[in-house]
Design an enzyme around this catalytic site. Structure first.
Site, mmCIF file in Angstrom:
data_model
loop_
_atom_site.group_PDB
_atom_site.id
_atom_site.type_symbol
_atom_site.label_atom_id
_atom_site.label_comp_id
_atom_site.label_asym_id
_atom_site.label_seq_id
_atom_site.Cartn_x
_atom_site.Cartn_y
_atom_site.Cartn_z
ATOM 1 C CE1 TYR A 132 -3.218 2.863 0.307
ATOM 2 C CE2 TYR A 132 -3.692 2.189 2.556
ATOM 3 C CZ TYR A 132 -3.935 3.014 1.478
ATOM 4 O OH TYR A 132 -4.904 3.987 1.565
ATOM 5 C CE LYS A 161 -6.210 1.687 -1.321
ATOM 6 N NZ LYS A 161 -6.899 1.779 -0.006
#
Length: 295
Positions: A132, A161
């Site tokens: 992330y 992400k």
């Protein structure tokens, strides 16, 4: 490996701050009815930083039992400590997720050697890892050269992400590494732009409220109907922006309350949405096409 629309599930809470499991169950069913491809549990939108270890375990038990393998599950396990990230990941693996979401350690600003070793140790536990990357929250922007080293040395990283707003960096990453892993949009307001650079899908906070619209945008775009996809996105765009008038998930939870999914309660240090922003959101919701919302 991770394609389509994933909703970063919020944690409905009662007025006293306790987890509202009946509303959580209804929210899960509404997401599945909307056709999402997966759910992210214990991410930022879940207010995970304010949950106790016992609450996190109870939420994972409840959600995985409710979902029963009907969609993919990614569990957020990342912290700014490698030791606690490893423990969170071990705890998560008991629920057999399809992957774990591991944020780049925030506040510490790890150097390249530390960052790579952090992900190596998490990956060694066996679950596919979704990195992330959200510099606006972590204070760490991973340079392309370091990301290349990281992906070369930690092949278990199955996705990223991406929540950077530097589209030059985003495009560069997508071109260099998009064929190596699932490159996932983490910015709801840039969904079409990410799809245009071949992103695998989205992990969305706004999807808590607008999952049907995100699913339809994804299907239209990947089906070649890009103009129709953008027209629907343009219709949704003011509502997406309203989700971030204040820190996520305050506005998302206010919207969920307005459409009948739990209360707007958030835990400190997050506070209630301002009266002015509530009025803005109310006007948008009242004027919106109800087919955009979960039901």
């Amino acid at each position: 490996m991770f394609k389509g629309v994933y909703t970063a599930l919020a944690t409905p809470m009662a007025a006293d701050g306790a987890v509202d499991y009946p509303s959580l169950g209804r929210l899960i069913e509404a997401q599945l009815a909307a056709g999402v491809d997966g759910l992210v549990l214990l991410g930022t939108t879940a207010e995970t930083a304010t949950l106790s270890a016992e609450e996190k375990n109870e939420i994972l038990y409840f959600c995985t039992k409710q979902i029963q393998g009907r969609v993919k599950i990614i569990i957020g396990t990342g912290t700014n400590s490698t030791a606690s990230t490893l423990q969170n990941t071990r705890d998560a693996l008991a629920f057999k997720p399809d992957g774990v979401l591991v944020v780049t350690p925030y506040y510490n600003k790890p150097n390249p050697a530390g960052l790579i070793e952090h992900y190596k140790q998490v990956a060694a536990l066996g679950a596919p890892v979704v990195m992330y990357h959200i510099p606006g929250r972590t204070g760490l922007k991973v340079p392309g050269e370091v990301l290349g080293r990281l992906l070369a040395e930690v092949p278990q990283i199955a996705g990223i992400k991406e929540s950077d707003y530097d589209m030059a960096h985003v495009t560069d990453t997508a071109v260099k590494f998009g064929n190596r892993l699932s490159y996932i949009c983490g910015n709801d307001d840039l969904f079409p732009q990410y799809l245009a650079i071949n992103a695998a899908g989205i992990i969305s906070a706004a999807g808590n409220v607008f999952a049907p619209a995100f699913v339809q945008i994804y299907k239209l775009f990947t089906g070649g109907q890009t103009q129709k996809a953008f027209a629907l996105f343009a219709k949704l765009y003011p509502l997406i922006k309203a989700c971030y008038l204040e820190t996520n998930p305050t506005c998302v939870k206010y919207m969920l309350e307005k459409i009948g999914f739990g209360s707007q309660t958030v835990r400190l240090p997050l506070g209630e949405v301002s009266a002015e922003n509530k009025q803005k959101i109310d006007r948008l919701l009242n004027a919106a096409d109800a087919s955009l919302f979960i039901h």
